[in-house]
Design an enzyme around this catalytic site. Structure first.
Site, PDB file in Angstrom:
ATOM      1  N   ARG A  73       0.853  -1.194   0.000  1.00 35.98           N
ATOM      2  CA  ARG A  73       0.000   0.000   0.000  1.00 35.98           C
ATOM      3  C   ARG A  73       0.885   1.239   0.000  1.00 35.98           C
ATOM      4  O   ARG A  73       1.730   1.439   0.871  1.00 35.98           O
ATOM      5  CB  ARG A  73      -0.934   0.030   1.210  1.00 35.98           C
ATOM      6  CG  ARG A  73      -1.949   1.183   1.101  1.00 35.98           C
ATOM      7  CD  ARG A  73      -2.994   1.141   2.174  1.00 35.98           C
ATOM      8  NE  ARG A  73      -3.685  -0.148   2.189  1.00 35.98           N
ATOM      9  CZ  ARG A  73      -4.590  -0.528   1.289  1.00 35.98           C
ATOM     10  NH1 ARG A  73      -4.908   0.273   0.275  1.00 35.98           N
ATOM     11  NH2 ARG A  73      -5.188  -1.710   1.361  1.00 35.98           N
ATOM     12  N   ARG A  99      -0.272  -6.056  -9.415  1.00 38.47           N
ATOM     13  CA  ARG A  99       0.324  -5.266  -8.316  1.00 38.47           C
ATOM     14  C   ARG A  99       1.318  -6.115  -7.520  1.00 38.47           C
ATOM     15  O   ARG A  99       2.289  -5.587  -6.989  1.00 38.47           O
ATOM     16  CB  ARG A  99      -0.770  -4.793  -7.352  1.00 38.47           C
ATOM     17  CG  ARG A  99      -1.690  -3.763  -7.886  1.00 38.47           C
ATOM     18  CD  ARG A  99      -2.522  -3.172  -6.759  1.00 38.47           C
ATOM     19  NE  ARG A  99      -3.612  -4.026  -6.310  1.00 38.47           N
ATOM     20  CZ  ARG A  99      -4.429  -3.686  -5.306  1.00 38.47           C
ATOM     21  NH1 ARG A  99      -4.239  -2.552  -4.655  1.00 38.47           N
ATOM     22  NH2 ARG A  99      -5.430  -4.474  -4.946  1.00 38.47           N
ATOM     23  N   HIS A 167      -2.525   4.107  -9.421  1.00 39.13           N
ATOM     24  CA  HIS A 167      -3.239   4.403  -8.166  1.00 39.13           C
ATOM     25  C   HIS A 167      -2.317   5.198  -7.206  1.00 39.13           C
ATOM     26  O   HIS A 167      -1.952   4.702  -6.142  1.00 39.13           O
ATOM     27  CB  HIS A 167      -3.642   3.059  -7.550  1.00 39.13           C
ATOM     28  CG  HIS A 167      -4.662   3.097  -6.474  1.00 39.13           C
ATOM     29  ND1 HIS A 167      -4.490   3.767  -5.280  1.00 39.13           N
ATOM     30  CD2 HIS A 167      -5.877   2.512  -6.372  1.00 39.13           C
ATOM     31  CE1 HIS A 167      -5.552   3.574  -4.512  1.00 39.13           C
ATOM     32  NE2 HIS A 167      -6.410   2.853  -5.144  1.00 39.13           N
ATOM     33  N   GLU A 275      -5.815   9.190  -8.695  1.00 39.30           N
ATOM     34  CA  GLU A 275      -5.550   8.016  -9.517  1.00 39.30           C
ATOM     35  C   GLU A 275      -5.856   8.294 -10.986  1.00 39.30           C
ATOM     36  O   GLU A 275      -6.981   8.652 -11.341  1.00 39.30           O
ATOM     37  CB  GLU A 275      -6.374   6.841  -9.006  1.00 39.30           C
ATOM     38  CG  GLU A 275      -6.122   6.561  -7.527  1.00 39.30           C
ATOM     39  CD  GLU A 275      -7.209   5.735  -6.881  1.00 39.30           C
ATOM     40  OE1 GLU A 275      -7.798   4.882  -7.557  1.00 39.30           O
ATOM     41  OE2 GLU A 275      -7.485   5.959  -5.681  1.00 39.30           O
TER      42      GLU A 275
HETATM   43  O1  TA6 Z   1      -9.298   3.703  -5.775  1.00 39.45           O
HETATM   44  C1  TA6 Z   1     -10.124   3.709  -4.664  1.00 39.45           C
HETATM   45  C2  TA6 Z   1     -10.340   2.270  -4.215  1.00 39.45           C
HETATM   46  O2  TA6 Z   1     -11.040   1.530  -5.182  1.00 39.45           O
HETATM   47  C3  TA6 Z   1     -11.049   2.306  -2.872  1.00 39.45           C
HETATM   48  O3  TA6 Z   1     -12.406   1.886  -2.988  1.00 39.45           O
HETATM   49  C4  TA6 Z   1     -10.198   1.376  -2.000  1.00 39.45           C
HETATM   50  O4  TA6 Z   1     -10.653   0.044  -2.112  1.00 39.45           O
HETATM   51  C5  TA6 Z   1      -8.824   1.597  -2.620  1.00 39.45           C
HETATM   52  O5  TA6 Z   1      -9.078   1.608  -4.014  1.00 39.45           O
HETATM   53  C6  TA6 Z   1      -7.743   0.638  -2.181  1.00 39.45           C
HETATM   54  O6  TA6 Z   1      -7.974  -0.636  -2.691  1.00 39.45           O
HETATM   55  P1  TA6 Z   1      -6.950  -1.814  -2.226  1.00 39.45           P
HETATM   56  O7  TA6 Z   1      -7.375  -3.019  -3.005  1.00 39.45           O
HETATM   57  O8  TA6 Z   1      -5.565  -1.354  -2.566  1.00 39.45           O
HETATM   58  O9  TA6 Z   1      -7.129  -1.917  -0.727  1.00 39.45           O
END
Ligand code: TA6
Length: 316
Positions: A73, A99, A167, A275
């Site tokens: 993350r 990822r 992202h 994003e």
């Molecule tokens: O881009 C926003 C999002 O879709 C949120 O809804 C949240 O789920 C975020 O991405 C992070 O997603 P992840 O799968 O990295 O926890």
């Protein structure tokens, strides 16, 4: 490939070096007169970007670890070949499969003060319910700005419908004082479901985006330029794009950050995601033999350097 093998094959003195990160996997360190960047081979994920004379632009979880099944993350995760839930298979993870997969370095280049590393995904898309023959290439270029070019190539014999995102987790002084300019008048889909509202409500942005709770929005934007105004860090971060007609703005706030478990105590206050996407209604159809390029260009400037616009412009 191991870091020493990558270094032998692709290292370039004073510009590109490969080493094993203390996060637990090989990384590429890019360095030039314009600053530095760090990219993990896992996910071809940018983990750090520091412009010369500036400070870290990207936020990274304090729990970030490479080499686990879980995506890191923070930085700039590559969501491909789908954004959000899989279009047909609920068993598939959110945001695609690349990822946490290993990418290969296929090329590096140094042009003057610009340094570029090209990664290709090793994912067999047929394993993810997508037609065979689909591949992803990511160019990370450290120049006067940080540029990412995510190229999807369809070498198969079927047209595919692609959603994707770079992202980006931008580091901020405190989310409560941050605003986002450049989205005034843009329609967006609200991904949240507050009491009395269904998820996916269509709304219109008026003025600056402010953060007083969880925000999860897919803006329909054309080729947008979103600007994060950060009075505490005294800077503005511009995210320019190409090949994108949608921008996702996200901050998990308190409850979702606690559920995620890898944001860290009060970590939600230290980042905002801008994003660069093809998401929501912005689905791209890639014909056999065709390709699509999604580009994000990230530039950070101090308030002084960014001129009279300041950090809380009336205009939005
Ligand atoms: O881009 C926003 C999002 O879709 C949120 O809804 C949240 O789920 C975020 O991405 C992070 O997603 P992840 O799968 O990295 O926890």
């Amino acid at each position: 490939m191991t870091a020493p093998a990558l270094q032998a094959a692709h290292g370039s003195a004073g510009a590109i070096a490969f080493h094993d990160s203390e996060l637990g996997g090989p990384v590429a360190h890019l360095s030039s007169a314009h600053g530095t960047a760090l990219v993990a081979l896992q996910g071809a994920q940018v983990l750090s970007y520091v412009p010369r004379g500036g400070t870290e632009v990207l936020w990274l979880s304090p729990m970030a670890r490479l080499g686990t099944a879980k995506a890191v993350r923070g930085g700039i995760p590559v969501c491909w070949p789908w954004f959000g839930p899989h279009p047909t298979d609920p068993r598939q993870p959110a945001h695609g499969l690349v990822r946490s997969s290993c990418w290969r370095v296929v090329e590096t280049a140094v042009h003057g003060h610009a340094v570029r590393v090209r990664f290709v995904s090793t994912l067999e898309t047929a394993t993810a319910g997508f037609p065979a023959g689909l591949s992803a290439q990511l160019d990370v270029t450290l120049g006067e700005e940080l540029a990412l070019d995510l190229v999807t190539i369809n070498d198969g014999d079927e047209a595919i419908e692609l959603t994707q995102a770079l992202h980006t987790y931008l580091k901020v002084g405190d989310i409560g004082s941050v605003t986002v300019a450049g989205l005034h008048g843009r329609p967006y889909v609200d991904q949240l479901e507050p009491p009395g509202q269904r998820r996916g409500a269509r709304k219109l942005q008026t003025g600056l985006v402010v953060f007083e709770g969880e925000v999860d929005r897919i803006y329909a934007t054309g080729d947008p330029i979103a600007t994060v105004l950060d009075p505490l860090l005294g800077r503005r971060i511009v995210v320019d794009t190409d090949g994108s007609a949608s921008t996702v703005v996200w901050n998990p706030w308190i409850e979702k950050a606690a559920r995620l478990g890898d944001v860290g105590p009060d970590g939600y206050r230290a980042f905002v995601c801008i994003e660069t996407a093809n998401a929501g209604a912005d689905v791209r159809t890639i014909q056999p033999g065709a390709a699509h390029r999604l580009t994000a260009m990230i530039h950070a400037a101090t308030a002084a350097a960014s001129g009279a616009g300041g950090l809380n412009p009336e205009a939005s």
